[in-house]
Design an enzyme around this catalytic site. Sequence first.
Site, PDB file in Angstrom:
ATOM      1  N   ASP A  10      47.013  35.638  52.918  1.00 28.43           N
ATOM      2  CA  ASP A  10      47.262  36.399  54.142  1.00 28.43           C
ATOM      3  C   ASP A  10      45.946  36.729  54.839  1.00 28.43           C
ATOM      4  O   ASP A  10      45.925  37.555  55.752  1.00 28.43           O
ATOM      5  CB  ASP A  10      48.055  37.673  53.847  1.00 28.43           C
ATOM      6  CG  ASP A  10      47.318  38.624  52.910  1.00 28.43           C
ATOM      7  OD1 ASP A  10      46.320  38.197  52.284  1.00 28.43           O
ATOM      8  OD2 ASP A  10      47.735  39.799  52.801  1.00 28.43           O
TER       9      ASP A  10
ATOM     10  N   ASP B 184      39.078  33.197  32.067  1.00 30.21           N
ATOM     11  CA  ASP B 184      38.538  32.453  33.207  1.00 30.21           C
ATOM     12  C   ASP B 184      39.251  31.109  33.350  1.00 30.21           C
ATOM     13  O   ASP B 184      39.173  30.251  32.469  1.00 30.21           O
ATOM     14  CB  ASP B 184      37.040  32.242  32.968  1.00 30.21           C
ATOM     15  CG  ASP B 184      36.314  31.690  34.177  1.00 30.21           C
ATOM     16  OD1 ASP B 184      36.961  31.088  35.042  1.00 30.21           O
ATOM     17  OD2 ASP B 184      35.083  31.851  34.244  1.00 30.21           O
TER      18      ASP B 184
ATOM     19  N   LYS C 258      33.600  39.575  52.841  1.00 27.95           N
ATOM     20  CA  LYS C 258      32.223  39.668  53.326  1.00 27.95           C
ATOM     21  C   LYS C 258      31.528  38.311  53.213  1.00 27.95           C
ATOM     22  O   LYS C 258      31.675  37.610  52.215  1.00 27.95           O
ATOM     23  CB  LYS C 258      31.458  40.718  52.542  1.00 27.95           C
ATOM     24  CG  LYS C 258      31.987  42.141  52.739  1.00 27.95           C
ATOM     25  CD  LYS C 258      31.178  43.150  51.948  1.00 27.95           C
ATOM     26  CE  LYS C 258      31.714  44.568  52.167  1.00 27.95           C
ATOM     27  NZ  LYS C 258      30.952  45.567  51.392  1.00 27.95           N
TER      28      LYS C 258
ATOM     29  N   ASP D 174      45.575  35.120  34.305  1.00 31.73           N
ATOM     30  CA  ASP D 174      45.066  36.290  35.005  1.00 31.73           C
ATOM     31  C   ASP D 174      44.179  37.072  34.039  1.00 31.73           C
ATOM     32  O   ASP D 174      44.197  36.805  32.825  1.00 31.73           O
ATOM     33  CB  ASP D 174      46.205  37.178  35.525  1.00 31.73           C
ATOM     34  CG  ASP D 174      45.829  37.924  36.800  1.00 31.73           C
ATOM     35  OD1 ASP D 174      44.816  38.654  36.784  1.00 31.73           O
ATOM     36  OD2 ASP D 174      46.540  37.794  37.825  1.00 31.73           O
TER      37      ASP D 174
ATOM     38  N   GLU E  97      53.797  40.931  49.949  1.00 32.56           N
ATOM     39  CA  GLU E  97      53.746  40.034  51.097  1.00 32.56           C
ATOM     40  C   GLU E  97      54.633  40.547  52.219  1.00 32.56           C
ATOM     41  O   GLU E  97      54.266  40.508  53.398  1.00 32.56           O
ATOM     42  CB  GLU E  97      54.167  38.631  50.677  1.00 32.56           C
ATOM     43  CG  GLU E  97      54.117  37.608  51.785  1.00 32.56           C
ATOM     44  CD  GLU E  97      54.572  36.230  51.313  1.00 32.56           C
ATOM     45  OE1 GLU E  97      54.599  35.301  52.148  1.00 32.56           O
ATOM     46  OE2 GLU E  97      54.889  36.080  50.111  1.00 32.56           O
TER      47      GLU E  97
ATOM     48  N   ARG F 102      57.122  41.623  47.348  1.00 35.04           N
ATOM     49  CA  ARG F 102      57.160  42.921  48.023  1.00 35.04           C
ATOM     50  C   ARG F 102      55.850  43.161  48.778  1.00 35.04           C
ATOM     51  O   ARG F 102      55.853  43.612  49.930  1.00 35.04           O
ATOM     52  CB  ARG F 102      57.398  44.020  46.989  1.00 35.04           C
ATOM     53  CG  ARG F 102      57.436  45.419  47.556  1.00 35.04           C
ATOM     54  CD  ARG F 102      57.752  46.426  46.468  1.00 35.04           C
ATOM     55  NE  ARG F 102      56.804  46.312  45.360  1.00 35.04           N
ATOM     56  CZ  ARG F 102      56.904  46.985  44.227  1.00 35.04           C
ATOM     57  NH1 ARG F 102      57.930  47.801  44.023  1.00 35.04           N
ATOM     58  NH2 ARG F 102      56.002  46.836  43.277  1.00 35.04           N
TER      59      ARG F 102
ATOM     60  N   ASP G  56      41.710  36.542  45.723  1.00 30.88           N
ATOM     61  CA  ASP G  56      40.785  37.472  46.359  1.00 30.88           C
ATOM     62  C   ASP G  56      40.071  36.753  47.498  1.00 30.88           C
ATOM     63  O   ASP G  56      39.418  35.727  47.282  1.00 30.88           O
ATOM     64  CB  ASP G  56      39.765  37.962  45.328  1.00 30.88           C
ATOM     65  CG  ASP G  56      38.984  39.180  45.827  1.00 30.88           C
ATOM     66  OD1 ASP G  56      38.720  39.257  47.043  1.00 30.88           O
ATOM     67  OD2 ASP G  56      38.626  40.031  44.998  1.00 30.88           O
TER      68      ASP G  56
END
Length: 292
Positions: free
Chosen positions: A218, A159, A186, A132, A258, A256, A182
């Site tokens: 999600d 990365d 858009k 991360d 989720e 939590r 992420d």
Amino acid sequence: MSDSLNAPEAPRSRPAADESGLHVPGAPVRRSRAKGEPRFPDGPSADPAGSHFERRIRSFQPRRSRVTTGQADALQRLWPTWGLDIDGQRTIDLGEMFGNDHPVVLEIGFGMGEATAQMAAAEPGINILAVDVHTPGQGNLLNLAEQQKLSNVRVANGDAIILLREMLAEDSLDGLRVYFPDPWPKKRHHKRRLIQPEFLDLAATRLRPGALVHCATDWEPYAEQMLDVLTAHPGFENTQADGGFASRPDFRPLTRFEGQGLDKGHVVNDLLFRRVQHGDRPDRPDQSPTGA
């Protein structure tokens, strides 16, 4: 907390003051870093790969946010032993890194690390290399690993593409987990989504035959794209006989975040695909977290 509170020593300090500008007795002293001084001298680098590699569209956006005292302490103390800066300058010996030859699963994007710690505690025979760029999350996961005595977790900063391409050997991984990446909702940002054919081409070279690729999101449009891209790739096959989404497996904890989404009516989709044997498509073995 400001960056300055994370440094053990600072060249200058400024006393805490009230509205009149006077020092408040007993209040902590706010310290500031000198120009060019690293945020965590013994912790993760701000930009480990630097300018050594080509500029390209990235699937992540680094975020600056508050680092607690406990997270900062964990980064300072534990990073030299349990942390990895993704600089792209060497190939990692995973057996040496973890001190054993247990299967290694790569997790890309672990947030604050609670689910990662739960999975590591539940399966001590599986090593997790968790990647991360979120500094508070890195510190929190290190804290959890120390508190729970989890010797099977290592935290990587930077990365994941550079890690896969430059620092991991072929067929070195037994699993890949990408939970709630992420979604870049858009349309003009869809090119930033991680799960793309080019990413799978690279991942396929680092995953052993039989390794499990497990994604969860999600964001339903992204889930559909993931399903299409993974289904079309010749290096992977769906573990679901109907070719669709999977139920959440027991080894992936319900977080939590989720749970709050589910309470609001969000739909979470899991995808479980297996790396096929080089040269053919094997019968599906029994499902396991690593695909072993």
